[in-house]
Write an enzyme that holds these catalytic residues in place. Structure first.
Site, PDB file in Angstrom:
ATOM      1  CB  SER A 674      -0.936   0.019   1.217  1.00 35.74           C
ATOM      2  OG  SER A 674      -1.769  -1.116   1.198  1.00 35.74           O
ATOM      3  CE  LYS A 717      -4.641   0.245   2.698  1.00 38.84           C
ATOM      4  NZ  LYS A 717      -4.076  -0.100   1.394  1.00 38.84           N
TER       5      LYS A 717
END
Length: 809
Positions: A674, A717
């Site tokens: 990520s 997130k």
């Protein structure tokens, strides 16, 4: 005394007395050569016992000093190199010194001569010893009675003691003590004590044998009487206890309504039980087996509550949010109402700790009005935990699945398999493979347990499994389950959960009421923001429990009627805040970029720092990074180097400077793809001297050509970005569909920009010309490259919540 030099034969586990005639088998090379040397000379050899019989190659210190001078009477060579010799003890002797050790032991022996005066004391000791020996022979039955006759007629006290000692079954150490007693009086006294001790042991053995014999006779007598009683009852037409027990089992089997093949198996076991002797150990095994067969719910089941509205109200009352899960349960109920016969679904709840996976299973059982069973698979590494043990093992039991079905008492419970991602395996088998038959809808209608040894139908069971992470679940198991993700709660959801569920529960558990404590909604909100940072509500509940404890103590000690906990006095109860709400950077900085990460505890923000200093082109990565993150950093570094000209960096710049990439909180392991674009952005910022916007967070994987690839955990997130006070989130274009899972109240507070190339990320995140790098970096970044003009994507005054289809200008 006579001094002689003789070959030495070490003895293992045996001791030879004077006047004793015995056969010895000699096999060791040294011993064989000692015998051969004795035969060449006077046929005399010295026999001494080893201290440890296990020693194959004894040294001088391993052999007793006192032994017996013996005469070799006969020698016979056996196949295999072994020699059998017949020896007769002549006299005691003591090794003065070793004159040779190879090829055999040769010793200088001091030979003792037997001299005695028959005093009254010696006569008394001889009579006592003979009397004790006669008693020993009568009780032990190990020595022929003729031996006593030969011993009684002996007049020499030394010879008497030696012959009696040779006939006794003693330890080598005790025999050696007798052999070492050169003085005749001491020898007789020592032997009297040893024989007295042996007499006590033999007498005790005799008493034990008599007791055992009596018990056996009693058992045989009882068996004979029982057989007689059975014959009489048979003549009278009466039933004995075993027959009555068999009939009782048959009645229970008929009541339970077992499947045909199981019923036949049970009846055969009843017949076996009736034929077994009452005291047989196996009868207990058969009884336990029959009890298990009868106790299992072969045909019992509960009726499902098919009222969808009632089920929906129960689910809503027990849990706030979790819309997808509730919809799935209501869909199942709707199908059950239309189709009467339906296989039980196998659901897998995956989510961080504290989001309510286990309690949700309990609520589902309550909504369906089914029995609820929960077993934890955390740490299970034995296949027998699932399939059970075979009945041949002592203490065998069925596996946890069958035990759970017995506990439930119905064949259609809600069965929760907790922590399925924490199973392990070892030499005892793989429990995940055993679970395949349980969780496969095509197989679980005939689940086979090693103990039951009959197919059990699990197709009506509603199996629910829980896990923190999906990648730890074995793939074959995952393929058979319907995965439902439970992401973290938003702040508003946590507030509602606290007010509706956690606060009332903790107030009740701590003996408080609404009249003795008050906690406002704003207090709960501050508690969530500054004292807990998690996806679930477990720490939030602990914090509320802490407030209740402090309030209870204040009520008892200070005798106040009501405790009010407000935003202003919260620190008095829980101390200083643990977290800073809105942890985004307060100002734009060079080389510092905010990334978004997914962890087992939910989403989190990740600050990535890059610094550049003179060196020789080395790239340093710190912060306990995993292999994937290190590779992302390398990919980002390669991309920035490939764009050096566009970024205004000279060709030799990278050869003369070192770059250090650091992710703070270095004690926490970090891994995943990520942070690819985040690292590349931080590198570009540090190298060009252009500041990164502090209100932007980003996530995405980068390729060497600068493409931005999609990643997982978008919802978690985004929630983390919102908690941290971020206003703009950069998301890979291919992740646009995942933004639909973000709650609307969160989505409307953020700007989302979809990107598909790293150039777009740099254009959005890096501020325009005007910020210069440190002087030691030379001219790097002094000019804004043409073709990358800064154009704000989000216009001033624009409402949040818009998803921007940004294209590189």
């Amino acid at each position: 005394m006579e001094i002689r030099v003789l070959p030495l034969l070490p003895l293992r586990g045996i001791l030879v007395f004077p006047y004793m005639v015995i056969h010895l088998d000699v096999g060791r090379d040294k011993s064989v050569q000692a015998i051969e040397e004795a035969m060449i000379q006077e046929r005399v050899i010295f026999l001494a016992t080893q201290k440890e019989a296990q020693t194959d190659d004894p040294g001088m210190e391993d052999i007793y000093r006192i032994g017996t001078v013996a005469e070799v009477k006969q020698l016979l060579k056996l196949p295999g190199g072994t020699i059998r010799v017949l020896v007769e003890g002549v006299a005691r002797g003591r090794i003065k010194r070793y004159t040779g050790q190879e090829p055999y032991f040769k010793v200088e022996v001091e030979q003792y001569s037997e001299e005695f005066v028959k005093t009254p004391e010696v006569e008394a000791l001889m009579r006592s010893l003979v009397h004790q020996f006669e008693q020993y022979v009568k009780l032990s039955k190990r020595i022929p009675p003729e031996t006593v006759v030969s011993v009684v007629n002996l007049e020499e006290p030394g010879r008497l003691a030696d012959i009696i000692a040779s006939h006794l079954t003693l330890r080598i150490e005790d025999k050696q003590q007798v052999l070492e007693a050169v003085d005749i009086v001491k020898r007789l006294e020592k032997l009297c004590a040893i024989v007295a001790k042996e007499l006590e042991i033999v007498e005790l053995e005799r008493k034990i044998n008599i007791r055992v014999r009596k018990q056996m006779e009693k058992t045989q007598k009882e068996y004979y009487l029982r057989e007689q009683m059975k014959a009489i009852q048979k003549e009278l037409g009466e039933k004995d206890d075993r027959m009555a027990e068999g009939e009782e089992y048959r009645e229970k089997i008929a009541e339970v309504k077992l499947p045909k093949e199981v019923e036949e198996k049970a009846l055969k076991e009843v017949e076996r039980l009736e034929k077994m002797p009452p005291m047989a150990a196996e009868s207990t095994v058969v009884r336990n087996y029959l009890d298990w067969l009868i106790a299992l719910p072969w045909s019992k089941s509960t009726r499902d509550r098919l009222d969808i509205k009632a089920a929906e109200s129960i689910l809503e009352a027990d849990h706030y949010g979790l819309k997808e899960v509730k919809e799935r349960i209501l869909e199942y109920l709707a199908i059950r109402k239309l189709a009467k016969k339906m296989k039980g679904p196998i659901l897998c709840f995956v989510g961080p700790p504290g989001v309510g996976k286990t309690s949700l299973g309990r609520s589902i059982a309550r909504a369906l009005e089914r029995k609820f069973v929960r077993i934890s698979l955390g740490g299970v590494r034995d296949e027998a935990e699932i399939r059970g043990h075979r009945r041949t093992y002592v203490g065998a039991l069925p596996g946890r699945i069958i035990q759970g079905m017995r506990t439930a008492g119905s064949k259609n419970p809600v069965f929760l398999l907790d922590e399925i991602d924490k199973m392990s395996m070892d030499f005892r088998g793989d429990p995940s493979s055993a679970l395949l038959e349980v969780l496969d809808p095509e197989q679980n209608n005939s689940f086979s347990d090693h103990y039951i040894e009959a197919p059990f139908d699990l197709s009506n069971v509603m199996f629910i499994t829980t896990a923190n992470v999906q990648h730890s679940i074995p793939r074959p198991l995952l393929d058979r389950m319907e995965v439902i993700y439970l992401s973290g709660y938003t702040e508003e959801e946590k507030v509602q959960i606290a007010l509706r569920h956690l606060l009332p529960k903790q107030i009740k558990e701590h003996g408080l009421t609404g009249e003795t404590i008050s906690i406002s909604e704003n207090t709960i909100r501050r508690l969530i923001r500054e004292y807990t940072r998690e996806s679930g509500v477990r720490n939030l509940e602990r914090s509320i429990a802490g407030l209740c404890r402090k309030a209870a103590r204040q009520i008892v000690t200070e005798e106040v009627k009501k405790v009010r906990i407000t935003m202003q006095n919260l620190e008095q109860f829980l101390g200083a805040p643990k977290y800073r709400y809105g942890v985004a950077e307060q100002e734009d900085q060079v080389g510092v970029t905010t990334g978004l990460a997914w962890t087992e505890m939910g989403g989190d923000t990740l600050a990535i720092e890059v610094t550049v200093y003179p060196g020789n082109g080395r790239l340093t990565l710190t912060g306990k990074l995993g292999d994937v993150m290190k590779e992302s950093a390398q990919a980002g570094y390669s991309y920035v180097r490939s764009r050096a000209a566009e970024l205004g960096l000279g060709g030799e710049f990278f050869d003369k400077h070192d770059i250090h990439v650091h992710v703070p909180e270095g004690a926490i392991p970090k891994d995943g793809p990520s942070a690819g674009i985040t690292m590349a952005c931080a590198l570009a910022s540090a190298l060009t001297g252009r500041k990164v916007r502090h209100d932007i967070a980003m996530t995405g994987e980068i390729t060497l050509r600068g493409r931005v690839l999609p990643v997982g955990g978008i919802k978690e997130k985004v929630l983390a970005a919102h908690r941290a006070g971020i206003t703009t989130v950069l998301v890979p274009r291919d992740n646009q569909k995942d933004l639909e899972d973000v709650p609307n109240n969160i989505k409307h507070k953020l700007h989302f920009i979809l990107v598909e190339h790293m150039d777009e990320v740099l254009e959005i995140a890096l501020l325009e010309k005007g910020y210069h790098p440190p002087a030691e970096l030379g001219a790097a970044g002094a000019a804004l490259p043409e073709g990358m003009p800064y154009q704000p994507v989000i216009q001033d005054g624009e409402e949040p919540g818009t998803i921007h289809e940004h294209r590189f200008s």
